[in-house]
Design an enzyme around this catalytic site. Structure first.
Site, PDB file in Angstrom:
ATOM      1  N   SER A 123      35.301-139.208 -64.519  1.00 21.25           N
ATOM      2  CA  SER A 123      36.197-138.912 -65.640  1.00 21.25           C
ATOM      3  C   SER A 123      36.537-137.426 -65.547  1.00 21.25           C
ATOM      4  O   SER A 123      36.018-136.603 -66.285  1.00 21.25           O
ATOM      5  CB  SER A 123      35.503-139.226 -66.964  1.00 21.25           C
ATOM      6  OG  SER A 123      34.356-138.429 -67.142  1.00 21.25           O
ATOM      7  N   GLU A 140      29.029-141.608 -73.107  1.00 19.02           N
ATOM      8  CA  GLU A 140      27.592-141.335 -72.925  1.00 19.02           C
ATOM      9  C   GLU A 140      26.854-141.259 -74.258  1.00 19.02           C
ATOM     10  O   GLU A 140      27.305-140.587 -75.184  1.00 19.02           O
ATOM     11  CB  GLU A 140      27.399-139.999 -72.188  1.00 19.02           C
ATOM     12  CG  GLU A 140      28.013-140.012 -70.812  1.00 19.02           C
ATOM     13  CD  GLU A 140      28.038-138.648 -70.136  1.00 19.02           C
ATOM     14  OE1 GLU A 140      27.256-137.760 -70.527  1.00 19.02           O
ATOM     15  OE2 GLU A 140      28.860-138.478 -69.232  1.00 19.02           O
ATOM     16  N   ASP A 170      28.673-138.001 -75.422  1.00 23.36           N
ATOM     17  CA  ASP A 170      29.882-137.523 -74.747  1.00 23.36           C
ATOM     18  C   ASP A 170      30.947-138.596 -74.981  1.00 23.36           C
ATOM     19  O   ASP A 170      30.836-139.712 -74.480  1.00 23.36           O
ATOM     20  CB  ASP A 170      29.640-137.329 -73.242  1.00 23.36           C
ATOM     21  CG  ASP A 170      30.902-136.839 -72.518  1.00 23.36           C
ATOM     22  OD1 ASP A 170      31.935-136.613 -73.187  1.00 23.36           O
ATOM     23  OD2 ASP A 170      30.850-136.683 -71.282  1.00 23.36           O
ATOM     24  N   GLU A 178      30.269-134.093 -77.262  1.00 26.77           N
ATOM     25  CA  GLU A 178      31.087-133.517 -76.180  1.00 26.77           C
ATOM     26  C   GLU A 178      32.443-134.215 -76.125  1.00 26.77           C
ATOM     27  O   GLU A 178      32.535-135.424 -76.355  1.00 26.77           O
ATOM     28  CB  GLU A 178      30.319-133.729 -74.867  1.00 26.77           C
ATOM     29  CG  GLU A 178      31.008-133.238 -73.614  1.00 26.77           C
ATOM     30  CD  GLU A 178      30.164-133.593 -72.382  1.00 26.77           C
ATOM     31  OE1 GLU A 178      28.918-133.614 -72.467  1.00 26.77           O
ATOM     32  OE2 GLU A 178      30.765-133.864 -71.333  1.00 26.77           O
ATOM     33  N   ASP A 216      34.114-130.139 -72.327  1.00 23.46           N
ATOM     34  CA  ASP A 216      33.975-130.476 -70.906  1.00 23.46           C
ATOM     35  C   ASP A 216      35.380-130.525 -70.299  1.00 23.46           C
ATOM     36  O   ASP A 216      35.858-129.523 -69.742  1.00 23.46           O
ATOM     37  CB  ASP A 216      33.235-131.807 -70.775  1.00 23.46           C
ATOM     38  CG  ASP A 216      33.218-132.355 -69.349  1.00 23.46           C
ATOM     39  OD1 ASP A 216      33.526-131.602 -68.413  1.00 23.46           O
ATOM     40  OD2 ASP A 216      32.911-133.545 -69.163  1.00 23.46           O
ATOM     41  N   LYS A 273      29.874-127.120 -65.389  1.00 25.40           N
ATOM     42  CA  LYS A 273      29.844-127.962 -64.180  1.00 25.40           C
ATOM     43  C   LYS A 273      30.371-127.119 -63.022  1.00 25.40           C
ATOM     44  O   LYS A 273      31.548-126.737 -63.015  1.00 25.40           O
ATOM     45  CB  LYS A 273      30.777-129.162 -64.351  1.00 25.40           C
ATOM     46  CG  LYS A 273      30.262-130.254 -65.271  1.00 25.40           C
ATOM     47  CD  LYS A 273      31.367-131.279 -65.494  1.00 25.40           C
ATOM     48  CE  LYS A 273      30.876-132.572 -66.078  1.00 25.40           C
ATOM     49  NZ  LYS A 273      32.004-133.435 -66.526  1.00 25.40           N
ATOM     50  N   SER A 305      25.516-129.150 -66.439  1.00 29.11           N
ATOM     51  CA  SER A 305      25.736-130.595 -66.263  1.00 29.11           C
ATOM     52  C   SER A 305      25.876-131.032 -64.815  1.00 29.11           C
ATOM     53  O   SER A 305      26.445-130.327 -63.977  1.00 29.11           O
ATOM     54  CB  SER A 305      27.016-130.984 -67.014  1.00 29.11           C
ATOM     55  OG  SER A 305      27.379-132.320 -66.731  1.00 29.11           O
ATOM     56  N   ARG A 310      27.361-134.289 -62.272  1.00 32.13           N
ATOM     57  CA  ARG A 310      28.547-135.141 -62.285  1.00 32.13           C
ATOM     58  C   ARG A 310      28.078-136.593 -62.172  1.00 32.13           C
ATOM     59  O   ARG A 310      26.946-136.865 -61.775  1.00 32.13           O
ATOM     60  CB  ARG A 310      29.491-134.821 -61.096  1.00 32.13           C
ATOM     61  CG  ARG A 310      30.082-133.437 -61.078  1.00 32.13           C
ATOM     62  CD  ARG A 310      30.731-132.989 -62.358  1.00 32.13           C
ATOM     63  NE  ARG A 310      31.788-133.822 -62.886  1.00 32.13           N
ATOM     64  CZ  ARG A 310      33.084-133.508 -62.932  1.00 32.13           C
ATOM     65  NH1 ARG A 310      33.481-132.343 -62.447  1.00 32.13           N
ATOM     66  NH2 ARG A 310      33.978-134.314 -63.484  1.00 32.13           N
ATOM     67  N   SER A 311      28.990-137.525 -62.456  1.00 31.67           N
ATOM     68  CA  SER A 311      28.572-138.932 -62.353  1.00 31.67           C
ATOM     69  C   SER A 311      28.321-139.319 -60.889  1.00 31.67           C
ATOM     70  O   SER A 311      27.494-140.179 -60.598  1.00 31.67           O
ATOM     71  CB  SER A 311      29.599-139.846 -63.008  1.00 31.67           C
ATOM     72  OG  SER A 311      30.897-139.558 -62.549  1.00 31.67           O
ATOM     73  N   LYS A 358      22.247-131.571 -68.893  1.00 30.86           N
ATOM     74  CA  LYS A 358      22.347-133.046 -68.883  1.00 30.86           C
ATOM     75  C   LYS A 358      22.458-133.470 -67.429  1.00 30.86           C
ATOM     76  O   LYS A 358      23.291-132.970 -66.678  1.00 30.86           O
ATOM     77  CB  LYS A 358      23.495-133.554 -69.760  1.00 30.86           C
ATOM     78  CG  LYS A 358      24.894-133.396 -69.248  1.00 30.86           C
ATOM     79  CD  LYS A 358      25.850-134.318 -70.024  1.00 30.86           C
ATOM     80  CE  LYS A 358      27.229-134.325 -69.393  1.00 30.86           C
ATOM     81  NZ  LYS A 358      28.155-135.254 -70.034  1.00 30.86           N
TER      82      LYS A 358
HETATM   83  C1  2PG Z   1      30.993-135.971 -67.952  1.00 32.03           C
HETATM   84  C2  2PG Z   1      30.494-136.281 -66.576  1.00 32.03           C
HETATM   85  C3  2PG Z   1      29.048-136.208 -66.324  1.00 32.03           C
HETATM   86  P1  2PG Z   1      32.017-137.155 -64.719  1.00 32.03           P
HETATM   87  O1  2PG Z   1      32.057-136.441 -68.367  1.00 32.03           O
HETATM   88  O2  2PG Z   1      30.401-135.171 -68.648  1.00 32.03           O
HETATM   89  O3  2PG Z   1      28.275-137.013 -67.141  1.00 32.03           O
HETATM   90  O4  2PG Z   1      31.095-137.380 -66.012  1.00 32.03           O
HETATM   91  O5  2PG Z   1      31.193-136.492 -63.698  1.00 32.03           O
HETATM   92  O6  2PG Z   1      32.464-138.542 -64.331  1.00 32.03           O
HETATM   93  O7  2PG Z   1      33.164-136.309 -65.166  1.00 32.03           O
HETATM   94 MG    MG Z   2      31.938-135.091 -70.231  1.00 32.26          MG
END
Ligand code: 2PG
Ligand code: MG
Length: 500
Positions: free
Chosen positions: A87, A231, A309, A360, A387, A412, A439, A441-442, A463
């Site tokens: 995302s 989340e 989130d 978030e 984020d 991130k 943070s 990433r997924s 996280k």
């Molecule tokens: C988020 C992240 C991590 P993604 O949205 O915060 O949990 O997801 O890495 O898919 O952006």
């Molecule tokens: Mg997020």
């Protein structure tokens, strides 16, 4: 990652005695070489120079290709691997993918070749202790792309640049004979002025251990269920140490497994990308209630709070400026389509009934107004984390600060694409009086860099998924090692996780 200096062993007694003797002899030398205002320059260190740098394509936790950098100096070889999101915010720095037949377009051979053919020839022979200068060389000169928000890394790819930047940081720590988190602490302290780095200070300093925000129920783009929110996290703020927090989190996770199995059946305990469960729930309240039940069953009531989130950019309708909480169902009930005012009311209601301490991305990444009203109305009691809104970007952070549109940064490293810019984003957020949550990433890897980042910056929160799946647990385990290594120099952030 055998070569990484991840083994945080206490130095054996005999080594400590020898080290003390040597230290007393070399104290004058070290304080003149590495510390104090007297010295503007570092003494040259041939061993700190880059001997070789190579990029390679490896896989992440979703089986997608990602970039690894391997860097050798006279101190040894280090590696670093970049993570990847699903995302992703539209303002993130560019993740360069090949777009051809290999890996259904997800190959990263162009980014790898940018490391091998463009970055490596320019970095060879350079001193890894100069993190900022090397990052700027890559970002400003070798890449050079720019837009209204800064440096999107469109030419070489943020994945290429970040892999090298992380490896340079690891090698820099080795050159100073510091643990990675100690070195990051010095980069923060000295604002990248290498000559002001003090090895002894880094080794004496106290560090804050982060509250692990564990994503245990997955929805949104991360899961095949009907839950709109991405989340649902548990936050063991009532623990005394990180170790205890991790235990509490793991116990609640196991209780949740039982709750989910009993309520939704055996199939529902399969885990999603970040190790959380993805039972077939549609209602936000139901997910939060399941968490409360699991916390109670684990005997952790009061010690474990909740965080969410929303990832609301994923269900925002730009045309009519509404949020569709039924975006994963056919023909959603009209009551699920909400205006920004209705969303604020929704968050107020949720936080009045459940111990949710952090939310978030409650709105779309360009809905600054909605963010400002939420911060004004609820910002004292609830952390409002940006984020997709902030994408770890110093310019967007400044804009949000001016408009009071957030009170915490989600940090991130691959959203911005270099360690220098990531630490700068942290510093700007702290100046604004915000909290900072490091943070994952997924799409993650075995690389544990962000665990050291959270401690080095003493952010107070991280996280990195559920206490399940090794790419998530690797970070938590690294935090256990760091806490053990620090002994009394570690303090757990606990209830004060918002004070970065
Ligand atoms: C988020 C992240 C991590 P993604 O949205 O915060 O949990 O997801 O890495 O898919 O952006
Ligand atoms: Mg997020």
């Amino acid at each position: 990652m055998g070569e990484f200096r991840q083994g945080l062993r206490r130095r054996p007694l005999i080594n400590s005695i020898v080290a003390l003797l040597l230290l007393s002899l070399s104290l004058r030398w070290s304080s003149t070489c590495f510390g104090g205002k007297k010295h503007k320059d570092l003494p040259t260190d041939e061993k700190a120079k880059i001997v070789s740098l190579i990029g390679r394509e490896v896989l992440d936790s979703r089986g997608n290709p990602t970039v690894e950098a391997e860097l050798t100096t006279g101190y040894g070889t280090v590696r670093a691997i970049v993570p990847s999101g699903a995302s992703t915010g539209i303002y993130e720095a560019l993740e360069l993918r090949d777009g051809d037949a290999r890996f259904r377009g997800a190959g990263v051979t162009k980014a790898v070749s940018n490391i091998n053919k463009v970055i490596a020839p320019k970095l060879k022979g350079k001193d890894v202790r100069f993190q900022k200068e090397l990052d700027e060389l890559m970002v400003h000169k070798l890449d050079g792309s720019q837009n209204e928000w800064g440096y999107p890394k469109e030419k070489l790819g943020a994945n290429a640049i970040l892999a090298v930047s992380m490896a340079v940081c690891r090698a820099g720590a080795d050159a100073f004979d510091l643990q990675l988190f100690e070195y990051i602490g010095e980069l923060k302290e000295t604002k990248f002025e290498v000559a002001r780095i003090e090895v002894q200070r880094a080794r004496r300093r106290t560090y804050k251990m982060p509250v692990p925000m564990m994503n245990v129920i997955n929805g949104g783009r991360h899961a095949g269920n009907k839950l709109p929110m991405q989340e649902f996290m548990i936050a063991p703020t009532g623990a005394k140490s990180f170790k205890e927090a991790l235990q509490l989190g793991a116990e609640v996770y196991q209780s949740l497994k039982t709750v989910v199995r009993e309520k939704y059946g055996q199939d529902a305990v399969a885990v999603g990308d970040e190790g959380g469960f993805a039972p077939n729930i549609q209602e936000n309240d139901e997910a939060l209630q399941d968490l409360m039940d699991a916390i109670k069953d684990a005997g952790a009531t009061g010690k474990v709070k909740l965080a969410m989130d929303i990832a609301a950019s994923e269900f925002y309708n730009k045309q009519d400026k509404t949020y569709n909480l039924g975006f994963k169902v056919d023909n959603p009930d009209p009551s699920l389509i909400k205006s920004k005012e209705e969303m604020v009311a929704f968050y107020k209601d949720v936080t009045s009934r459940f111990p949710v301490v952090s939310i978030e991305d409650p709105f779309d990444q360009d809905d600054w107004e909605a963010y400002s009203s939420m911060v004004e109305e609820m910002g004292k009691s609830v952390q409002v984390v940006g984020d997709d809104l902030l994408v770890t970007n110093p310019k967007r952070i400044l804009y949000a600060e001016e408009h009071k549109a957030a009170n915490a940064l989600l940090l991130k490293i691959n959203q911005i694409g270099s360690i220098t810019e990531a630490i700068t984003a942290y510093q700007d957020s702290v100046t604004a009086g915000w909290g900072v949550m490091v943070s994952h990433r997924s799409g993650e890897t075995e690389d544990t860099f962000i665990a050291d980042l959270a401690v080095g910056l003493s952010t107070g929160q991280i996280k990195t998924g559920a206490p399940c799946r090794s790419e998530r647990v690797a970070k938590y385990n690294q935090l256990l090692r760091i806490e053990e290594y620090l002994g009394r120099r570690a303090s757990y952030a606990g209830e004060k996780f918002r004070d970065s």
